[in-house]
Design a protein around this motif. Structure first.
Motif, PDB file in Angstrom:
ATOM      1  N   VAL A  12       0.874  -1.175   0.000  1.00  0.00           N
ATOM      2  CA  VAL A  12       0.000   0.000   0.000  1.00  0.00           C
ATOM      3  C   VAL A  12       0.915   1.229   0.000  1.00  0.00           C
ATOM      4  O   VAL A  12       1.582   1.488   1.008  1.00  0.00           O
ATOM      5  N   PRO A  13       0.947   1.958  -1.109  1.00  0.00           N
ATOM      6  CA  PRO A  13       1.942   3.033  -1.250  1.00  0.00           C
ATOM      7  C   PRO A  13       1.511   4.323  -0.574  1.00  0.00           C
ATOM      8  O   PRO A  13       1.501   5.371  -1.196  1.00  0.00           O
ATOM      9  N   PRO A  21      -5.732   9.320  -3.589  1.00  0.00           N
ATOM     10  CA  PRO A  21      -5.844   8.616  -4.870  1.00  0.00           C
ATOM     11  C   PRO A  21      -5.125   7.272  -4.860  1.00  0.00           C
ATOM     12  O   PRO A  21      -5.615   6.300  -5.452  1.00  0.00           O
ATOM     13  N   ALA A  22      -3.999   7.194  -4.163  1.00  0.00           N
ATOM     14  CA  ALA A  22      -3.254   5.929  -4.127  1.00  0.00           C
ATOM     15  C   ALA A  22      -4.100   4.835  -3.491  1.00  0.00           C
ATOM     16  O   ALA A  22      -4.100   3.683  -3.938  1.00  0.00           O
ATOM     17  N   THR A  46      -7.559   4.816  -3.236  1.00  0.00           N
ATOM     18  CA  THR A  46      -8.723   4.477  -4.059  1.00  0.00           C
ATOM     19  C   THR A  46      -8.303   3.662  -5.266  1.00  0.00           C
ATOM     20  O   THR A  46      -9.002   2.732  -5.684  1.00  0.00           O
ATOM     21  N   GLU A  47      -7.153   4.004  -5.818  1.00  0.00           N
ATOM     22  CA  GLU A  47      -6.636   3.266  -6.966  1.00  0.00           C
ATOM     23  C   GLU A  47      -6.357   1.809  -6.613  1.00  0.00           C
ATOM     24  O   GLU A  47      -6.765   0.879  -7.315  1.00  0.00           O
ATOM     25  N   LEU A  48      -5.694   1.657  -5.467  1.00  0.00           N
ATOM     26  CA  LEU A  48      -5.375   0.292  -5.010  1.00  0.00           C
ATOM     27  C   LEU A  48      -6.665  -0.492  -4.743  1.00  0.00           C
ATOM     28  O   LEU A  48      -6.789  -1.656  -5.146  1.00  0.00           O
ATOM     29  N   ALA A  49      -7.633   0.189  -4.129  1.00  0.00           N
ATOM     30  CA  ALA A  49      -8.894  -0.480  -3.828  1.00  0.00           C
ATOM     31  C   ALA A  49      -9.561  -0.945  -5.108  1.00  0.00           C
ATOM     32  O   ALA A  49     -10.069  -2.076  -5.185  1.00  0.00           O
ATOM     33  N   ALA A  50      -9.534  -0.079  -6.114  1.00  0.00           N
ATOM     34  CA  ALA A  50     -10.150  -0.445  -7.385  1.00  0.00           C
ATOM     35  C   ALA A  50      -9.428  -1.641  -8.003  1.00  0.00           C
ATOM     36  O   ALA A  50     -10.053  -2.575  -8.512  1.00  0.00           O
TER      37      ALA A  50
END
Lengths: 275, 331, 258
Positions: free
Chosen positions: C225-226, C239-240, C242-246
């Motif tokens: 998780v960045p 955003p990092a 939400t992006e990872l979640a997506a």
């Protein structure tokens, strides 16, 4: 005979604004008492108007009139004789059933071997072996206590074992992960979790204990309410026998209530929460 | 004395604990529940005959002759009453260490009870009728014999079993034509019939030729062997009590009620009067009270062995009784 | 000398013998968890996630392969591990404080004043100060689960295993509990293995997310998780994250479709 069951759905609290008839009727016990009184009144009416012979169904008035003629001292003697056997048998049943249930839950091997045996013992009609027990154990309370115990211990074993096994598995894992001594898993987790199960069995068993004591008295005794009923029947004193039945019913109800109170007093958390 | 015995029998469990009388302890085994037919033992205690003989008697109720005999055999009681037929069967089959010491009923108490003028006016009329009996009464054993005497079998009528307490109501309500019961209950059944507007009559089987000894005083053999003196004193006091019942039935009934207040005196007296005819009759006049006359004893064994399907020759009738403990007996 | 990982799975396999035959629950599972690392485990139902936890706790023996905790092979239950279950499973007859000190009482048979002080401190930490004398059923589900966390932390374990601890809670409470966890572990770091169904929860809380395949469970992928710590409410909009979640959601949906 109308023995109203205790009302399990009784609302525990009657917090309201003003007293009205409906609330009085909803108060614990009132409905039960009214039902009993109503039934007795109807019964008396029927016995008088229909001219039912007393050997078929004695009128409540003739039943109640036998109470003073026996005398409080005699009644106390009979009630105490039955109560003593019922309570000792009940106590012995608890002393056997709970450790036995623990053993059954702890040991799968015992569960496989002992459980079928228990079922066989349970399906043997105690009434049939009661005379043998009496001949073997002789005079005194001992055979009657054993008969009572045999009649009332099985529901306790089954229910306690079910309760012990119904403990949330997470807590058992917690116990294991702590590497706690095995007996504490029983005393601190399983037994307390089984309390509601144990008490529902105790309520059944305490009334069975009265039945057990009476069965034993039918086989051998010189005192007790069951003896009194048998004796009165054999003398064709049917109203007197009915009076004994009333006393027995009252004893059963009182013991049932006592167990309920004990649970409320000692383990309030084990009761369904009032909301 | 009276109030003490009242209290003691009320707290029946405390009976064994009593030491107040300080006599030789004797446990007396009834073959059924207390009642007027059991008056002698209550007379013995309440009138003081037992205490005068140096005996401290405890009374235990029983549930039939077989129950009484097994408890005597087990030694939980010393001496008591039981049907000698049941004793003979138990000795022949199980060899129980119990022996009869005195006869009490020298006639069988067994009878049919019927409603008068219902066409069931003699034992032979049972053919085609419905009769109820209680499951454990010794009468059932003799039923085939009395039927045989009148040329019938059990196939000739319908026999149903019901609790002893239900027999009276079944007869009164016409569910059955007759019931099997004892002569000792005659006044109770006639009283019950009166309440129901029926006239009840008894048809004693002895009238049909069933002549035998019945209720007897029987004792544990070890008790007789180890405490013969106590046994003799008891038998004498018991016999005196039986005679007292005949001469003073009112007082005898009162003694029963004193010790068992659950009973009404009228009922006790009625039952006692019904019973006296089985104790004092022409047989008693000929042989004397309490006697086991060898001929009648042998006849009783013949009947019992027939009824129970036992080998009559395997037992000597005299082996069921001992006459050593009766007043003036040998030994 | 290399510092051993807090937890190491080495080609682990698990087969259950059930009444209806053999069930292969886990196959060739290998991964590591570093000390004070927060690992979230995601995967479809029945992929053996809970089985992983039981093996770390030493409650279950693997059929093949091995689990090591701090460089030592796990052969039985160990005390330096705390467990938070899916349901709070508190003792209904015991007060909240007694529930928190229960592990001590259960292990040693008695409870000292020091243990009670620590329970008070933990209750304060999970936001339940003043609730010590209440009974469990006087508390809401979220509060009960906080008690469960306090109980797991009472013996101060090095490793905390959490088995879908918030799955029984409503969405809002669940989010609140996530932020609370961030705060708690910010105060005192632990090695955490956190099993969840929620991709956003995993992305918010974890340092690394392990995605598992369906039965037999095996490791599909591991994703860092960045996002730096400390994290908080605003992290959820990062955003990092939400992006990872997506991405995680896609991975899981693909698996389900396959």
């Amino acid at each position: 005979m109308s023995l109203s069951m205790p009302d399990f759905s009784q609302p525990e609290s009657t917090k309201g604004k003003r007293p009205d008839l409906r609330r009085i009727l909803a108060a614990p016990g009132v409905a039960a008492i009214l039902t009993i009184l109503g039934t007795v009144a109807l019964w008396e009416l029927a016995a008088r108007t229909l001219n039912i012979p007393s050997y078929l169904l004695p009128a409540p008035s003739s039943i109640f009139s036998t109470f003073p003629s026996i005398g409080a001292e005699r009644w106390a003697g009979h009630v105490w004789a039955t109560l003593r056997v019922a309570l000792l048998g009940f106590g012995l049943a608890i002393a056997i059933a709970i450790p036995l249930a623990i053993a059954l839950v702890r040991s799968p091997a015992l569960n496989r071997t002992l459980y079928p045996l228990l079922v066989i013992v349970q399906s043997t009609p105690v009434v049939a072996i009661a005379p043998i027990i009496i001949v073997v154990l002789g005079a005194g309370d001992a055979p009657r206590i054993v008969i009572t115990t045999l009649i009332c211990f099985f529901p306790m074993v089954v229910s306690t074992a079910t309760g012990l096994a119904a403990t949330p598995p997470e807590l058992i894992e917690l116990s294991r992960s702590l590497r706690a001594p095995g007996f504490r898993e029983i005393t601190q987790i399983r037994l307390p979790f089984a309390v509601p199960y144990i008490f529902s069995a105790l309520k059944i068993s305490v009334t069975l204990a009265v039945i057990g004591a009476v069965v034993a008295e039918f086989c051998a005794s010189d005192a007790g309410v069951g003896y009194f009923i048998q004796f009165s029947t054999s003398m064709f004193k049917l109203p007197q026998a009915w009076a004994g039945l009333f006393v027995l019913a009252a004893m059963s109800l009182a013991l049932f209530q006592a167990v309920s109170w004990a649970q409320k007093l000692l383990f309030p958390w084990s009761l369904p929460r009032k909301r | 004395m009276m109030s003490k015995s009242t209290m003691l029998s009320g707290l029946g469990f405390a009976l064994t604990a009593t030491t107040a009388l300080a006599g030789d302890p004797v446990t007396y085994q009834l073959d059924w529940l207390p009642g007027g037919d059991k008056a002698p033992i209550y007379v013995c205690v309440d009138q003081g005959f037992c205490a005068d003989a140096g005996l401290d008697v405890t009374i235990a109720s029983g549930r039939g002759s077989s129950d009484a005999i097994s408890r005597l055999a087990a030694g939980s009681s010393d001496i008591g009453s039981a049907d000698i037929g049941a004793l003979m069967a138990a000795k022949a089959q199980e060899g129980v260490a119990v022996t009869a010491v005195m006869s009490v009923f020298n006639k069988g108490p067994h009878a049919f009870y019927t409603v008068k003028d219902s066409g069931f006016d003699s034992v032979a009329d049972v053919k085609g009728k419905t009769v109820a009996t209680s499951p454990f009464t010794s009468s059932n054993v003799y039923l085939p014999l009395v039927l045989e005497d009148v040329g019938l079998t059990e196939a000739d009528f319908e026999l149903t079993k019901a609790d002893a307490g239900a027999l009276g109501p079944m007869l009164m309500t016409g569910q059955v034509d007759g019931i099997v019961a004892w002569m000792t209950d005659l006044s109770r059944y006639t009283g019950q019939g009166r309440d129901a507007g029926k006239e009840i009559i008894a048809l004693p089987w002895s009238a049909a030729g069933l002549e035998l000894y019945s209720a007897s005083l029987v004792a544990n053999d070890a008790f007789l062997a180890e405490r013969p003196d106590v046994a003799k004193r008891f038998v004498a006091a018991f016999k005196k009590s039986v005679e007292f019942c005949q001469t003073n039935p009112e007082d005898a009934a009162q003694s029963v009620v004193n010790m068992v207040p659950e009973l009404a005196k009228d009922d006790v007296l009625g039952s006692l009067n019904d019973t006296l005819g089985l104790i004092f009759n022409e047989v008693t006049e000929a042989d004397g009270l309490g006697v086991f006359e060898p001929g009648r004893l042998a006849a009783t064994w013949t009947r019992v062995s027939q009824a129970q399907g036992l080998d009559e020759a395997a037992q000597v009738p005299e082996s069921f009784v001992t006459r050593d403990f009766q007043p003036g007996g040998e030994g | 000398m290399e510092i051993p990982a807090a937890i190491r799975f080495d080609r682990l396999g698990q087969v259950f013998e059930t009444g209806s035959g053999r069930v292969e629950a886990l196959r060739n599972v290998s991964f590591e968890v570093a000390r004070h690392e927060f690992l979230a485990v995601l995967g479809p139902s029945g992929c053996g996630k809970s089985t992983l936890l039981r093996m770390i706790a030493g409650l279950l023996e693997p059929t093949s392969g091995a689990v090591e905790v701090f460089g030592r092979r796990v052969t039985g239950p160990r005390e330096d591990i705390g467990i938070v279950f899916q349901k709070p499973t508190l003792l209904p007859w015991a007060t909240i404080e007694d529930n928190v000190v229960f592990p001590v009482r259960h292990k040693r048979g008695r409870v000292g004043s020091h243990d009670r002080d620590r329970a008070q401190e933990l209750l304060r930490m999970v936001g339940l100060e003043g609730f010590g004398k209440r009974l469990p059923d006087e508390l809401s589900g979220g509060m009960q689960q906080r008690v469960g966390i306090a109980r797991a932390l009472h013996m101060d374990p090095d490793i905390l295993l959490m088995d879908e601890p918030f799955s029984a809670l409503d969405a809002l409470t669940r989010e609140e509990m996530g932020f609370d966890l961030l705060r708690i572990f910010g105060e005192r770091p632990k090695t955490v293995v956190f099993i969840t169904h929620s991709v956003s929860e995993a992305a918010l809380l974890a340092d690394r997310v392990l995605v598992m395949t369906g039965r037999p469970g095996s490791v599909l992928t591991e994703l860092p998780v960045p996002v730096a710590r400390p994290r908080g409410r605003e992290t959820i909009k990062d955003p990092a994250v939400t992006e990872l979640a997506a991405h995680l959601r896609d991975l899981l949906l693909q698996r389900d479709a396959a």
